[in-house]
Design a protein around this motif. Structure first.
Motif, PDB file in Angstrom:
ATOM      1  N   GLY A  87       0.818  -1.217   0.000  1.00 47.53           N
ATOM      2  CA  GLY A  87       0.000   0.000   0.000  1.00 47.53           C
ATOM      3  C   GLY A  87       0.844   1.256   0.000  1.00 47.53           C
ATOM      4  N   GLU A  88       1.915   1.240   0.819  1.00 54.46           N
ATOM      5  CA  GLU A  88       2.803   2.403   0.826  1.00 54.46           C
ATOM      6  C   GLU A  88       3.450   2.615  -0.526  1.00 54.46           C
ATOM      7  N   ALA A  89       3.838   1.540  -1.164  1.00 52.92           N
ATOM      8  CA  ALA A  89       4.462   1.669  -2.495  1.00 52.92           C
ATOM      9  C   ALA A  89       3.484   2.257  -3.498  1.00 52.92           C
ATOM     10  N   ARG A  94       1.509   6.902  -6.776  1.00 58.71           N
ATOM     11  CA  ARG A  94       0.512   7.927  -7.092  1.00 58.71           C
ATOM     12  C   ARG A  94       1.069   9.329  -6.889  1.00 58.71           C
ATOM     13  N   GLU A  95       1.843   9.535  -5.811  1.00 54.72           N
ATOM     14  CA  GLU A  95       2.443  10.848  -5.578  1.00 54.72           C
ATOM     15  C   GLU A  95       3.393  11.226  -6.707  1.00 54.72           C
ATOM     16  N   ARG A  99       3.048  14.452  -9.221  1.00 52.61           N
ATOM     17  CA  ARG A  99       4.119  15.419  -9.456  1.00 52.61           C
ATOM     18  C   ARG A  99       4.477  15.501 -10.931  1.00 52.61           C
ATOM     19  N   GLU A 100       4.493  14.362 -11.571  1.00 49.30           N
ATOM     20  CA  GLU A 100       4.821  14.350 -12.997  1.00 49.30           C
ATOM     21  C   GLU A 100       3.769  15.109 -13.806  1.00 49.30           C
TER      22      GLU A 100
END
Length: 321
Positions: A87-89, A94-95, A99-100
């Protein structure tokens, strides 16, 4: 008789006779385990000694109750914490994607601005107020102001020019009065009026209305009206030219005093009275035309106030971060 007896004996013995060459009978076949059967169906009946030597279907040596298989070795899929790690990955992915996307949007906006700048012939060269002699900004009403707002901006521009000329002539007249009458304090005030009044008129109200008409900003119009009313009030004060101003303003009062002491300087102050009076008329006409453009664009003072509140909240949020 012996034969008969022997025959009888043989007959009697024939019931017990055993052929030594006779094959023994085969044992009955063992019951087979049907297809799909289980160990319970084929296992022998249990025999128990009520101890550690039990054998049979329920004994320790039986395969029916063999030891369970060893647990599988932990892997990336069943290791503790593998779900939370995944989940953290996904959150990090997504972050990075967000940003992209932001960077892509900024690059597209930058490319659009560069294209617009290239289409307009590059950065605009300064051309105001005296091209080839002294310039400090770019100014072109026909190129930057929408057609329906150009008359109002031109009238505001005329008001700025008349204000500049009136303050400059006021400075010249006060300088003459300082040499002729010794009115040094009035001359210092005239220096302040011209040195501060002309730049403030440009930045506080003329560039404000120029930008408001260019970008159709209700808030820009509101600021113009507020500052321009102060400007008109100052013009009325200068036109009156009370005696207490000590020749610092070429108004009616100082014109009378100067005319009594020197006719040439009196004429200079009279010209100043005319300039301030003309500036009042032009300024009143300018604010009337700007208000018409403001209403013609569909703006209201309530809209301008709401825009001012939004800008204040946005500025406070930026300062907080």
């Amino acid at each position: 008789g012996a034969r008969g007896g022997g025959g009888g004996g043989g007959a009697r013995g024939g019931g017990d006779f055993h052929n030594p060459f006779e094959q023994p009978a085969a044992p009955p076949p063992a019951a087979s385990v049907p297809a799909g059967g289980s160990a319970y169906e084929s296992a022998p009946a249990p025999t128990s000694t009520f101890g550690a030597y039990d054998t049979g279907a329920y004994g320790a040596s039986s395969g029916a109750y063999a030891a369970p298989p060893a647990p599988a070795a932990p892997s990336a899929f069943n290791a503790p914490g593998s779900l939370s790690g995944g989940g953290e990955a996904s959150v990090r992915v997504r972050e990075l994607d967000d940003r992209e996307r932001v960077l892509d949007a900024r690059e597209r906006d930058l490319a659009r601005r560069e294209a617009e700048l290239a289409a307009s012939g590059g950065p605009k060269r300064k051309n105001y107020p005296f091209p080839g002699f002294f310039v400090f900004t770019y100014h072109d009403i026909n190129a930057e102001i929408p057609e329906e707002k150009r008359p109002a901006v031109r009238m505001a521009h005329y008001s700025f020019i008349v204000t500049f000329v009136a303050l400059f002539w006021n400075f010249i007249s006060a300088t003459a009065a300082a040499f002729s009458f010794g009115a040094v304090s009035g001359w210092f005030m005239a220096v302040i009026y011209f040195g501060a009044g002309a730049p403030l008129a440009w930045y506080l109200w003329y560039r404000r209305v120029y930008s408001a008409c260019k970008h159709d900003s209700a808030l820009g119009f509101l600021w113009f009206f507020l500052v321009y009313l102060v400007h008109i009030g100052f013009l009325i004060y200068a036109f009156i030219g009370m005696d207490a101003t000590e020749y610092s303003l070429t108004g009616l009062g100082n014109w009378g005093k100067a005319a009594k002491q020197s006719t040439p300087i009196g004429f200079m102050y009279l010209a100043g009275v005319v300039l301030f009076g003309l500036d009042i008329l032009v300024s009143i006409n300018a604010i009337r035309m700007v208000y018409a453009a403001f209403r013609g664009a569909g703006h209201t003072f309530k809209e301008a106030q709401e825009q001012a509140k939004r800008d204040a909240v946005r500025s406070a949020a930026q300062n907080a971060t």
